[in-house]
Scaffold this motif. Structure first.
Motif, PDB file in Angstrom:
ATOM      1  N   VAL A 162       0.833  -1.207   0.000  1.00  0.00           N
ATOM      2  CA  VAL A 162       0.000   0.000   0.000  1.00  0.00           C
ATOM      3  C   VAL A 162       0.865   1.254   0.000  1.00  0.00           C
ATOM      4  O   VAL A 162       1.774   1.397   0.824  1.00  0.00           O
ATOM      5  CB  VAL A 162      -0.930   0.011   1.252  1.00  0.00           C
ATOM      6  CG1 VAL A 162      -1.834   1.245   1.242  1.00  0.00           C
ATOM      7  CG2 VAL A 162      -1.773  -1.264   1.310  1.00  0.00           C
ATOM      8  N   ASP A 163       0.587   2.153  -0.929  1.00  0.00           N
ATOM      9  CA  ASP A 163       1.270   3.449  -0.984  1.00  0.00           C
ATOM     10  C   ASP A 163       0.565   4.392  -0.011  1.00  0.00           C
ATOM     11  O   ASP A 163      -0.608   4.714  -0.192  1.00  0.00           O
ATOM     12  CB  ASP A 163       1.208   3.999  -2.414  1.00  0.00           C
ATOM     13  CG  ASP A 163       1.947   5.325  -2.558  1.00  0.00           C
ATOM     14  OD1 ASP A 163       2.475   5.826  -1.547  1.00  0.00           O
ATOM     15  OD2 ASP A 163       1.995   5.850  -3.684  1.00  0.00           O
ATOM     16  N   LEU A 164       1.287   4.823   1.041  1.00  0.00           N
ATOM     17  CA  LEU A 164       0.695   5.685   2.067  1.00  0.00           C
ATOM     18  C   LEU A 164       1.031   7.161   1.844  1.00  0.00           C
ATOM     19  O   LEU A 164       0.802   7.998   2.709  1.00  0.00           O
ATOM     20  CB  LEU A 164       1.179   5.247   3.454  1.00  0.00           C
ATOM     21  CG  LEU A 164       0.852   3.805   3.853  1.00  0.00           C
ATOM     22  CD1 LEU A 164       1.531   3.443   5.157  1.00  0.00           C
ATOM     23  CD2 LEU A 164      -0.647   3.586   3.951  1.00  0.00           C
ATOM     24  N   GLY A 165       1.613   7.459   0.702  1.00  0.00           N
ATOM     25  CA  GLY A 165       1.992   8.854   0.411  1.00  0.00           C
ATOM     26  C   GLY A 165       3.429   9.111   0.783  1.00  0.00           C
ATOM     27  O   GLY A 165       4.275   9.293  -0.080  1.00  0.00           O
ATOM     28  N   ARG A 166       3.739   9.101   2.091  1.00  0.00           N
ATOM     29  CA  ARG A 166       5.120   9.332   2.547  1.00  0.00           C
ATOM     30  C   ARG A 166       5.750   8.049   3.062  1.00  0.00           C
ATOM     31  O   ARG A 166       6.714   8.072   3.820  1.00  0.00           O
ATOM     32  CB  ARG A 166       5.130  10.406   3.633  1.00  0.00           C
ATOM     33  CG  ARG A 166       4.918  11.815   3.064  1.00  0.00           C
ATOM     34  CD  ARG A 166       4.673  12.817   4.164  1.00  0.00           C
ATOM     35  NE  ARG A 166       5.821  12.979   5.041  1.00  0.00           N
ATOM     36  CZ  ARG A 166       6.836  13.812   4.813  1.00  0.00           C
ATOM     37  NH1 ARG A 166       6.857  14.553   3.729  1.00  0.00           N
ATOM     38  NH2 ARG A 166       7.824  13.928   5.672  1.00  0.00           N
ATOM     39  N   GLY A 167       5.208   6.929   2.643  1.00  0.00           N
ATOM     40  CA  GLY A 167       5.744   5.633   3.053  1.00  0.00           C
ATOM     41  C   GLY A 167       5.011   4.517   2.317  1.00  0.00           C
ATOM     42  O   GLY A 167       4.103   4.769   1.523  1.00  0.00           O
ATOM     43  N   GLU A 168       5.445   3.302   2.594  1.00  0.00           N
ATOM     44  CA  GLU A 168       4.849   2.135   1.943  1.00  0.00           C
ATOM     45  C   GLU A 168       4.555   1.093   3.002  1.00  0.00           C
ATOM     46  O   GLU A 168       5.422   0.771   3.819  1.00  0.00           O
ATOM     47  CB  GLU A 168       5.855   1.592   0.912  1.00  0.00           C
ATOM     48  CG  GLU A 168       5.272   0.617  -0.065  1.00  0.00           C
ATOM     49  CD  GLU A 168       6.294   0.182  -1.124  1.00  0.00           C
ATOM     50  OE1 GLU A 168       6.368   0.840  -2.175  1.00  0.00           O
ATOM     51  OE2 GLU A 168       7.026  -0.798  -0.876  1.00  0.00           O
ATOM     52  N   GLY A 169       3.322   0.613   3.044  1.00  0.00           N
ATOM     53  CA  GLY A 169       2.936  -0.389   4.037  1.00  0.00           C
ATOM     54  C   GLY A 169       2.668  -1.721   3.379  1.00  0.00           C
ATOM     55  O   GLY A 169       2.459  -1.803   2.165  1.00  0.00           O
ATOM     56  N   ILE A 170       2.679  -2.784   4.187  1.00  0.00           N
ATOM     57  CA  ILE A 170       2.376  -4.118   3.662  1.00  0.00           C
ATOM     58  C   ILE A 170       1.265  -4.744   4.500  1.00  0.00           C
ATOM     59  O   ILE A 170       1.304  -4.716   5.730  1.00  0.00           O
ATOM     60  CB  ILE A 170       3.635  -5.026   3.624  1.00  0.00           C
ATOM     61  CG1 ILE A 170       3.273  -6.421   3.099  1.00  0.00           C
ATOM     62  CG2 ILE A 170       4.299  -5.132   5.001  1.00  0.00           C
ATOM     63  CD1 ILE A 170       4.468  -7.289   2.737  1.00  0.00           C
ATOM     64  N   MET A 171       0.253  -5.282   3.806  1.00  0.00           N
ATOM     65  CA  MET A 171      -0.811  -6.023   4.477  1.00  0.00           C
ATOM     66  C   MET A 171      -0.692  -7.475   4.020  1.00  0.00           C
ATOM     67  O   MET A 171      -0.947  -7.790   2.852  1.00  0.00           O
ATOM     68  CB  MET A 171      -2.192  -5.461   4.118  1.00  0.00           C
ATOM     69  CG  MET A 171      -3.321  -6.145   4.867  1.00  0.00           C
ATOM     70  SD  MET A 171      -4.917  -5.303   4.643  1.00  0.00           S
ATOM     71  CE  MET A 171      -5.292  -5.771   2.947  1.00  0.00           C
ATOM     72  N   ARG A 172      -0.251  -8.327   4.950  1.00  0.00           N
ATOM     73  CA  ARG A 172      -0.064  -9.737   4.610  1.00  0.00           C
ATOM     74  C   ARG A 172      -1.421 -10.404   4.414  1.00  0.00           C
ATOM     75  O   ARG A 172      -2.440  -9.925   4.905  1.00  0.00           O
ATOM     76  CB  ARG A 172       0.729 -10.451   5.708  1.00  0.00           C
ATOM     77  CG  ARG A 172       2.114  -9.854   5.907  1.00  0.00           C
ATOM     78  CD  ARG A 172       3.008 -10.777   6.720  1.00  0.00           C
ATOM     79  NE  ARG A 172       4.255 -10.136   7.090  1.00  0.00           N
ATOM     80  CZ  ARG A 172       5.301  -9.977   6.271  1.00  0.00           C
ATOM     81  NH1 ARG A 172       5.233 -10.403   5.030  1.00  0.00           N
ATOM     82  NH2 ARG A 172       6.397  -9.382   6.691  1.00  0.00           N
ATOM     83  N   ARG A 173      -1.381 -11.523   3.709  1.00  0.00           N
ATOM     84  CA  ARG A 173      -2.622 -12.229   3.371  1.00  0.00           C
ATOM     85  C   ARG A 173      -3.456 -12.551   4.615  1.00  0.00           C
ATOM     86  O   ARG A 173      -4.671 -12.390   4.617  1.00  0.00           O
ATOM     87  CB  ARG A 173      -2.271 -13.528   2.631  1.00  0.00           C
ATOM     88  CG  ARG A 173      -3.490 -14.311   2.171  1.00  0.00           C
ATOM     89  CD  ARG A 173      -3.084 -15.658   1.616  1.00  0.00           C
ATOM     90  NE  ARG A 173      -2.409 -15.505   0.319  1.00  0.00           N
ATOM     91  CZ  ARG A 173      -1.854 -16.530  -0.327  1.00  0.00           C
ATOM     92  NH1 ARG A 173      -1.875 -17.735   0.207  1.00  0.00           N
ATOM     93  NH2 ARG A 173      -1.279 -16.351  -1.492  1.00  0.00           N
ATOM     94  N   ASP A 174      -2.776 -12.971   5.721  1.00  0.00           N
ATOM     95  CA  ASP A 174      -3.520 -13.355   6.926  1.00  0.00           C
ATOM     96  C   ASP A 174      -4.080 -12.151   7.685  1.00  0.00           C
ATOM     97  O   ASP A 174      -4.811 -12.311   8.658  1.00  0.00           O
ATOM     98  CB  ASP A 174      -2.649 -14.212   7.862  1.00  0.00           C
ATOM     99  CG  ASP A 174      -1.404 -13.464   8.337  1.00  0.00           C
ATOM    100  OD1 ASP A 174      -1.037 -12.473   7.692  1.00  0.00           O
ATOM    101  OD2 ASP A 174      -0.810 -13.868   9.355  1.00  0.00           O
ATOM    102  N   GLN A 175      -3.719 -10.923   7.255  1.00  0.00           N
ATOM    103  CA  GLN A 175      -4.232  -9.718   7.918  1.00  0.00           C
ATOM    104  C   GLN A 175      -5.344  -9.046   7.111  1.00  0.00           C
ATOM    105  O   GLN A 175      -5.830  -7.978   7.479  1.00  0.00           O
ATOM    106  CB  GLN A 175      -3.092  -8.717   8.162  1.00  0.00           C
ATOM    107  CG  GLN A 175      -2.073  -9.168   9.188  1.00  0.00           C
ATOM    108  CD  GLN A 175      -2.671  -9.369  10.570  1.00  0.00           C
ATOM    109  OE1 GLN A 175      -3.606  -8.684  10.963  1.00  0.00           O
ATOM    110  NE2 GLN A 175      -2.148 -10.346  11.303  1.00  0.00           N
ATOM    111  N   SER A 176      -5.724  -9.678   5.994  1.00  0.00           N
ATOM    112  CA  SER A 176      -6.813  -9.104   5.193  1.00  0.00           C
ATOM    113  C   SER A 176      -8.102  -9.864   5.489  1.00  0.00           C
ATOM    114  O   SER A 176      -8.085 -10.961   6.060  1.00  0.00           O
ATOM    115  CB  SER A 176      -6.479  -9.175   3.705  1.00  0.00           C
ATOM    116  OG  SER A 176      -6.292 -10.518   3.315  1.00  0.00           O
ATOM    117  N   ILE A 177      -9.221  -9.268   5.127  1.00  0.00           N
ATOM    118  CA  ILE A 177     -10.524  -9.909   5.359  1.00  0.00           C
ATOM    119  C   ILE A 177     -10.729 -10.956   4.264  1.00  0.00           C
ATOM    120  O   ILE A 177     -10.526 -10.664   3.077  1.00  0.00           O
ATOM    121  CB  ILE A 177     -11.645  -8.842   5.324  1.00  0.00           C
ATOM    122  CG1 ILE A 177     -11.449  -7.840   6.483  1.00  0.00           C
ATOM    123  CG2 ILE A 177     -13.026  -9.485   5.402  1.00  0.00           C
ATOM    124  CD1 ILE A 177     -12.354  -6.630   6.438  1.00  0.00           C
TER     125      ILE A 177
END
Length: 277
Positions: A162-177
């Motif tokens: 995920v592009d957060l604008g001033r950073g980049e985040g990661i959502m792992r498969r087990d953390q998604s709905i």
């Protein structure tokens, strides 16, 4: 990015300004990186045993290059040492030379070749990347427990970047709905549950399955939760299927459950919609 020792003073400052703005880091950090790169290029030209220091004035762009020499005893081992000179050799250049004395020689400006320019560019980019990572870690380390908005940059093996604008985040498969699919460019809301310092840079860990995500959504929808009048004591979730939440009111005149449900379920429906039912 073109870096050359022949770049005029204003060019160097313009390069530093442009990189600092693009990467959201301090201009001084970029100037330090350029100085370091030019020092390495100068040592590649004059010899690795020389201690060459480059300074760029951050206001004028004026560049000075000096060779720093420390006088050491004649029996000192110089292999692998930088910027050292034995006393007997130093006396030929300076009559007052003595052990421990440090001399500085101003070097004339010089052109550097293609190989040194390439090396200088790599040094600058490496330093800038390090500063960028440090800035990103400092910016997000205190934001654990917040909901952030971003857009999907790419999807790799079920993990969403995920592009957060001033950073980049990661959502792992087990953390998604479960059954929730994202495509590149989709807008996404997620909960920061951890920020880690790793060798490849800071990892901003995102989740839409975390209990804290639901609690924060209620805080956004229910002013009483946001203000602390109603407390969320516990959250239990089977993401994408069902969820339970225990609430308590610190004001006897306010019904905690009714406030969270809202008029005709308006508040709870907003949260249900975000959590995919």
């Amino acid at each position: 990015m073109a870096i050359g020792i022949s770049a005029n003073r204003l060019e160097l400052l313009q390069i530093a300004d442009a990189v600092a703005r693009e990467k959201s880091i301090e201009k001084e950090v970029v100037i330090e990186a350029i100085e370091d790169a030019l020092q390495k290029a100068a040592r590649a030209r004059y010899g690795a045993e020389h201690d060459i220091r480059v300074k760029i004035d951050p206001r004028t762009g004026e560049m000075t290059q000096k060779r720093v020499i420390e006088v050491v005893p004649d029996d000192a081992e110089l292999e692998g040492e930088i910027g050292k000179m034995q006393l007997s050799i130093a006396k030929r250049a300076w009559r007052d030379a003595e052990v421990g004395k440090i001399y500085e020689e101003v070097l004339p400006p010089f052109e550097i070749g293609r190989v040194q320019t390439q090396m200088a560019r790599q040094v600058v980019m490496h330093k800038v990347r390090e500063a960028e990572r440090e800035r990103q870690y400092d910016e997000y380390k205190d934001r654990v427990g917040e909901i952030v908005n971003g857009s999907v940059k790419r999807v790799e093996y079920g993990n969403v970047i995920v592009d957060l604008g001033r950073g980049e985040g990661i959502m792992r498969r087990d953390q998604s709905i479960p059954r929730e699919n994202f495509n590149v460019g989709d807008r996404i809301r997620a909960y920061i549950y951890d920020v880690r310092r790793e060798t490849k840079g800071p990892q901003i860990m995102l989740s839409r399955a975390h209990g804290g995500f639901m609690a924060k959504l209620f805080a956004q929808e229910v002013p009483e939760v946001y203000d602390g009048v109603i407390e969320i004591r516990a959250v239990a979730r089977d993401p994408g299927s069902r969820a339970k939440m225990a609430v308590i009111s610190n004001d006897s005149s306010i019904d905690p459950v009714g406030a969270c449900v809202g008029m005709r379920g308006s508040r709870v429906q907003a949260v249900v919609a975000e959590l995919q039912g």
